[in-house]
Design a protein around this motif. Structure first.
Motif, PDB file in Angstrom:
ATOM      1  N   ASN A 114     -17.907  15.042  -8.037  1.00 42.31           N
ATOM      2  CA  ASN A 114     -17.045  13.884  -8.060  1.00 42.31           C
ATOM      3  C   ASN A 114     -16.348  13.592  -6.860  1.00 42.31           C
ATOM      4  OD1 ASN A 114     -17.122  13.112 -11.262  1.00 42.31           O
ATOM      5  ND2 ASN A 114     -16.582  15.418 -10.877  1.00 42.31           N
ATOM      6  N   LEU A 115     -16.089  12.263  -6.361  1.00 42.98           N
ATOM      7  CA  LEU A 115     -15.240  11.960  -5.340  1.00 42.98           C
ATOM      8  C   LEU A 115     -14.239  10.953  -5.311  1.00 42.98           C
ATOM      9  CD1 LEU A 115     -16.649  11.309  -1.673  1.00 42.98           C
ATOM     10  CD2 LEU A 115     -14.873  10.025  -2.780  1.00 42.98           C
ATOM     11  N   LEU A 116     -12.841  11.231  -5.122  1.00 41.06           N
ATOM     12  CA  LEU A 116     -11.790  10.394  -5.450  1.00 41.06           C
ATOM     13  C   LEU A 116     -11.268  10.174  -3.955  1.00 41.06           C
ATOM     14  CD1 LEU A 116      -9.619   9.020  -6.934  1.00 41.06           C
ATOM     15  CD2 LEU A 116      -8.491  11.023  -7.156  1.00 41.06           C
ATOM     16  N   CYS A 117     -11.358   8.653  -3.818  1.00 45.03           N
ATOM     17  CA  CYS A 117     -11.036   8.333  -2.532  1.00 45.03           C
ATOM     18  C   CYS A 117      -9.565   7.802  -2.486  1.00 45.03           C
ATOM     19  CB  CYS A 117     -11.864   7.278  -1.649  1.00 45.03           C
ATOM     20  SG  CYS A 117     -11.518   6.335  -0.134  1.00 45.03           S
ATOM     21  N   PHE A 118      -8.658   8.022  -1.579  1.00 47.29           N
ATOM     22  CA  PHE A 118      -7.387   7.395  -1.299  1.00 47.29           C
ATOM     23  C   PHE A 118      -7.480   6.378  -0.139  1.00 47.29           C
ATOM     24  CE2 PHE A 118      -7.055  11.558  -3.255  1.00 47.29           C
ATOM     25  CZ  PHE A 118      -5.906  11.379  -4.303  1.00 47.29           C
ATOM     26  N   SER A 119      -7.306   5.279  -0.498  1.00 42.70           N
ATOM     27  CA  SER A 119      -7.435   4.265   0.517  1.00 42.70           C
ATOM     28  C   SER A 119      -6.452   3.190   0.835  1.00 42.70           C
ATOM     29  CB  SER A 119      -8.789   3.427   0.259  1.00 42.70           C
ATOM     30  OG  SER A 119      -8.927   2.387   1.241  1.00 42.70           O
ATOM     31  N   HIS A 120      -5.813   2.669   1.949  1.00 43.77           N
ATOM     32  CA  HIS A 120      -5.054   1.709   2.096  1.00 43.77           C
ATOM     33  C   HIS A 120      -5.615   0.396   2.257  1.00 43.77           C
ATOM     34  CE1 HIS A 120      -6.843   2.863   6.200  1.00 43.77           C
ATOM     35  NE2 HIS A 120      -6.394   1.822   6.638  1.00 43.77           N
ATOM     36  N   LEU A 121      -6.972   0.408   2.209  1.00 41.07           N
ATOM     37  CA  LEU A 121      -7.761  -0.945   2.462  1.00 41.07           C
ATOM     38  C   LEU A 121      -8.166  -1.171   0.941  1.00 41.07           C
ATOM     39  CD1 LEU A 121      -9.616   0.077   5.328  1.00 41.07           C
ATOM     40  CD2 LEU A 121      -8.033  -1.615   5.344  1.00 41.07           C
ATOM     41  N   ARG A 122      -8.313  -2.616   0.590  1.00 44.06           N
ATOM     42  CA  ARG A 122      -8.647  -2.899  -0.651  1.00 44.06           C
ATOM     43  C   ARG A 122     -10.243  -2.930  -0.373  1.00 44.06           C
ATOM     44  NH1 ARG A 122      -4.778  -2.758  -4.222  1.00 44.06           N
ATOM     45  NH2 ARG A 122      -2.884  -3.658  -3.643  1.00 44.06           N
ATOM     46  N   TRP A 123     -10.893  -2.705  -1.687  1.00 43.16           N
ATOM     47  CA  TRP A 123     -12.451  -2.745  -1.686  1.00 43.16           C
ATOM     48  C   TRP A 123     -12.900  -4.168  -1.363  1.00 43.16           C
ATOM     49  CZ3 TRP A 123     -15.941   1.231  -1.602  1.00 43.16           C
ATOM     50  CH2 TRP A 123     -17.316   0.901  -2.106  1.00 43.16           C
ATOM     51  N   ASP A 124     -12.419  -5.073  -1.925  1.00 44.79           N
ATOM     52  CA  ASP A 124     -12.715  -6.650  -1.517  1.00 44.79           C
ATOM     53  C   ASP A 124     -12.518  -6.956  -0.478  1.00 44.79           C
ATOM     54  OD1 ASP A 124     -14.503  -6.103  -4.160  1.00 44.79           O
ATOM     55  OD2 ASP A 124     -12.791  -6.874  -5.181  1.00 44.79           O
ATOM     56  N   PHE A 125     -11.517  -6.497   0.540  1.00 41.65           N
ATOM     57  CA  PHE A 125     -11.079  -7.135   1.718  1.00 41.65           C
ATOM     58  C   PHE A 125     -12.028  -7.397   2.707  1.00 41.65           C
ATOM     59  CE2 PHE A 125      -8.384  -6.583   5.664  1.00 41.65           C
ATOM     60  CZ  PHE A 125      -8.050  -8.011   5.712  1.00 41.65           C
ATOM     61  N   VAL A 126     -12.543  -6.551   3.509  1.00 41.27           N
ATOM     62  CA  VAL A 126     -13.473  -6.684   4.338  1.00 41.27           C
ATOM     63  C   VAL A 126     -14.373  -5.330   4.227  1.00 41.27           C
ATOM     64  CG1 VAL A 126     -13.928  -6.542   6.885  1.00 41.27           C
ATOM     65  CG2 VAL A 126     -12.048  -7.879   6.276  1.00 41.27           C
ATOM     66  N   TYR A 127     -15.821  -5.576   4.245  1.00 43.85           N
ATOM     67  CA  TYR A 127     -16.635  -4.731   4.087  1.00 43.85           C
ATOM     68  C   TYR A 127     -16.869  -3.869   5.230  1.00 43.85           C
ATOM     69  CZ  TYR A 127     -20.793  -2.541   1.429  1.00 43.85           C
ATOM     70  OH  TYR A 127     -21.621  -1.772   0.896  1.00 43.85           O
ATOM     71  N   GLN A 128     -16.500  -2.648   5.134  1.00 38.23           N
ATOM     72  CA  GLN A 128     -16.548  -1.712   6.453  1.00 38.23           C
ATOM     73  C   GLN A 128     -16.900  -0.298   6.176  1.00 38.23           C
ATOM     74  OE1 GLN A 128     -12.457  -1.757   8.470  1.00 38.23           O
ATOM     75  NE2 GLN A 128     -11.875  -2.937   6.697  1.00 38.23           N
ATOM     76  N   GLU A 171     -13.717  20.003  -9.217  1.00 40.07           N
ATOM     77  CA  GLU A 171     -14.981  19.450  -9.199  1.00 40.07           C
ATOM     78  C   GLU A 171     -15.098  18.165  -8.522  1.00 40.07           C
ATOM     79  OE1 GLU A 171     -16.073  18.975 -13.446  1.00 40.07           O
ATOM     80  OE2 GLU A 171     -16.346  21.401 -13.665  1.00 40.07           O
ATOM     81  N   PHE A 172     -13.684  17.944  -7.799  1.00 40.89           N
ATOM     82  CA  PHE A 172     -13.628  16.852  -6.766  1.00 40.89           C
ATOM     83  C   PHE A 172     -13.556  17.011  -5.514  1.00 40.89           C
ATOM     84  CE2 PHE A 172     -12.662  14.782 -10.970  1.00 40.89           C
ATOM     85  CZ  PHE A 172     -12.767  13.491 -10.851  1.00 40.89           C
ATOM     86  N   ILE A 173     -14.062  16.139  -4.891  1.00 40.98           N
ATOM     87  CA  ILE A 173     -13.754  15.828  -3.139  1.00 40.98           C
ATOM     88  C   ILE A 173     -12.605  14.954  -3.141  1.00 40.98           C
ATOM     89  CG2 ILE A 173     -14.742  15.337  -0.972  1.00 40.98           C
ATOM     90  CD1 ILE A 173     -17.450  15.794  -2.019  1.00 40.98           C
ATOM     91  N   PHE A 174     -11.416  15.122  -2.525  1.00 35.59           N
ATOM     92  CA  PHE A 174     -10.535  14.342  -2.262  1.00 35.59           C
ATOM     93  C   PHE A 174     -10.824  13.656  -0.854  1.00 35.59           C
ATOM     94  CE2 PHE A 174      -6.667  15.281  -5.065  1.00 35.59           C
ATOM     95  CZ  PHE A 174      -7.309  15.170  -6.200  1.00 35.59           C
ATOM     96  N   TRP A 175     -11.132  12.507  -0.672  1.00 35.70           N
ATOM     97  CA  TRP A 175     -11.649  11.838   0.576  1.00 35.70           C
ATOM     98  C   TRP A 175     -10.243  10.795   0.975  1.00 35.70           C
ATOM     99  CZ3 TRP A 175     -16.222  12.174   2.940  1.00 35.70           C
ATOM    100  CH2 TRP A 175     -16.520  11.203   4.056  1.00 35.70           C
ATOM    101  N   TYR A 176      -9.483  10.881   2.007  1.00 31.89           N
ATOM    102  CA  TYR A 176      -8.343  10.560   2.479  1.00 31.89           C
ATOM    103  C   TYR A 176      -8.667   9.581   3.519  1.00 31.89           C
ATOM    104  CZ  TYR A 176      -5.406  13.237  -0.541  1.00 31.89           C
ATOM    105  OH  TYR A 176      -4.724  14.257  -1.249  1.00 31.89           O
ATOM    106  N   TYR A 177      -8.201   8.158   3.368  1.00 34.88           N
ATOM    107  CA  TYR A 177      -8.038   7.223   4.415  1.00 34.88           C
ATOM    108  C   TYR A 177      -6.569   7.017   4.811  1.00 34.88           C
ATOM    109  CZ  TYR A 177     -13.148   6.305   4.573  1.00 34.88           C
ATOM    110  OH  TYR A 177     -14.390   6.166   4.681  1.00 34.88           O
ATOM    111  N   THR A 178      -5.783   7.359   4.045  1.00 36.43           N
ATOM    112  CA  THR A 178      -4.273   7.105   4.177  1.00 36.43           C
ATOM    113  C   THR A 178      -3.740   8.305   3.886  1.00 36.43           C
ATOM    114  OG1 THR A 178      -2.298   6.062   3.764  1.00 36.43           O
ATOM    115  CG2 THR A 178      -4.071   5.962   1.922  1.00 36.43           C
ATOM    116  N   PRO A 179      -2.955   8.780   5.013  1.00 36.97           N
ATOM    117  CA  PRO A 179      -2.180   9.926   4.779  1.00 36.97           C
ATOM    118  C   PRO A 179      -0.914   9.733   3.785  1.00 36.97           C
ATOM    119  CG  PRO A 179      -2.360   9.460   7.039  1.00 36.97           C
ATOM    120  CD  PRO A 179      -2.954   8.587   6.331  1.00 36.97           C
TER     121      PRO A 179
END
Length: 414
Positions: A26-40, A115-123
């Motif tokens: 499993n992968l849990l991503c912590f993001s400062h960006l909205r999924w539907d904002f800009v596709y990048q 059983e998770f990968i923590f994937w950070y975009y925002t500290p």
């Protein structure tokens, strides 16, 4: 010229899929960006990871009139969910992080964090997630966020903590890698990639969308977020210098006053467009732009749009962004302009150049091994090695001594 000579892939390689079998599922991503904002970058990578693992994309909270904090889940792909915390208005920073921590505890009910990968975009997410130890911690540093407008004061110290605790760090470009490589022993640069099949459509597109098709004359285009990095004065100068050119600007306006944008009659703000629509708009452009200012917020950026423009077969004129200069100008694929006059002259040169076959051949050769599929597969390889090394169990010193003693006794008695 078509794109048939360029290898493409719809999924990760078999090697990458087999490697994923040894990673947390499993992968849990912590993001400062909205999924539907800009596709990048986040969307490109995580949609591919969702082919081989369950992906949860945790956005920043939405504040409303609710009395009880809760999470909503929106399934976007068979194994990808966008998770949004909903909190009450008027909370302090401490209360926000406390409630997010509680929501994370709820999320992990009947789940094993190992059983998770923590994937950070925002500290910033460390403030409510640092108490959990995942199987693997990844920091995908796509920008120097502390240099952006309205960056929180505590961002730098939190990023330092994140880098210190991460098992592996990726950077969104080579200049960002050079800036941070001394901070971690397991750090790797992964500049912007492309979806060749998607943007290659622009070379074959025969018609433009209605809101662009009605604009007559040369079209000089940009798509992306229009924010503090965007050089408003440069755009105004180009529009003033050549009123016969049309400046096409696609994307949301954020963190700046829309009233400050130039309103020349030959500047056309077409608003936000979906990722699927971009090749249609690109197909009608004569030249594409990367008109970013040179300041702290652009010092380490690696604009994804540069290879996307090229993939679409469009000449590119850019300001002197380091990760555009190297490798794109270095390989004579784009033109760099250092002032307003050079920017106008560079666009003019591309407009009058009739034979672009040789240039496009070099573009295709350069982009041959550039794809999000390969980027994702390479990331998986690094993560797999890191995870395997992390799982190596070293025998305690006392146990080793005891084992050595037993062995010596056996030798004496033999």
């Amino acid at each position: 010229m078509g794109f048939s000579n360029i290898a493409t892939s719809d999924h990760l390689s078999l090697d990458a899929q087999s490697n994923l079998e040894s990673l947390p599922k499993n992968l849990l991503c912590f993001s400062h960006l909205r999924w539907d904002f800009v596709y990048q970058r986040p969307q490109h990578l995580l949609t591919r990871f969702s082919d081989i693992s369950a992906v949860y994309f945790l956005e920043e909270p939405i504040f409303g009139s609710t009395d009880i904090p809760y999470l909503t889940f929106s399934q976007r792909l068979p194994d990808l969910w966008v998770c949004v915390p909903h909190l009450s208005h008027g909370l302090s920073k401490e209360e926000i992080n406390l409630q997010l921590k509680e929501l994370l505890k709820v999320f992990f009910i009947n789940k094993n964090a190992e059983e998770f990968i923590f994937w950070y975009y925002t500290p910033m997410a460390l403030q409510f997630s640092s108490h959990i130890t995942p199987g693997l911690m990844v920091y995908d540093c796509m920008d120097e966020l502390s240099a952006f407008k309205f960056a929180p004061e505590e961002l730098k110290s939190l990023e330092k903590d994140l880098i210190n605790n991460a098992d592996i760090v990726f950077t969104g470009g080579h200049s960002l890698y050079e800036h941070k490589k001394h901070l971690h022993s397991n750090i790797h640069p992964f500049p912007s990639s492309i979806d060749k099949k998607h943007f290659g459509k622009a070379r074959k597109q025969k018609s433009e969308p209605a809101d662009q098709a009605c604009i007559a004359g040369p079209k000089i285009g940009f798509y992306g977020v229009i924010d503090e990095r965007f050089d408003i004065n440069l755009i105004r100068a180009v529009a003033d210098a050549r009123p016969d050119w049309n400046i096409i600007l696609i994307g949301p306006v954020v963190k700046i006053d829309p009233g400050a944008l130039p309103r020349n009659p030959n500047i056309h703000y077409l608003g936000s467009k979906s990722y699927d629509e971009l090749p249609q708009y690109l197909s009608g452009w004569d030249v594409a732009m990367v008109p970013f200012m040179l300041n702290e917020s652009t010092r380490f950026i690696s604009p994804t749009k540069t290879p996307e423009y090229l993939c679409a077969g469009k000449p590119v004129v850019s300001t002197a962004i380091r990760d555009v200069i190297n490798p794109y100008e270095k390989n004579k694929l784009v033109t760099i302009a250092h002032n307003e006059e050079e920017f106008v002259a560079a666009i003019e040169n591309w407009l009058v150049l009739e034979d672009k076959v040789n240039w496009l051949t070099e573009v295709d050769r350069f982009l041959l091994t550039n794809s999000w599929d390969l980027t994702c597969a390479d990331m998986v390889d690094y993560m797999t090695t890191t995870f395997k090394n992390k799982k190596v169990v070293t025998m305690p010193r006392s146990s080793v001594s005891k084992a050595q003693g037993n062995m010596q006794n056996l030798l004496k008695n033999s």
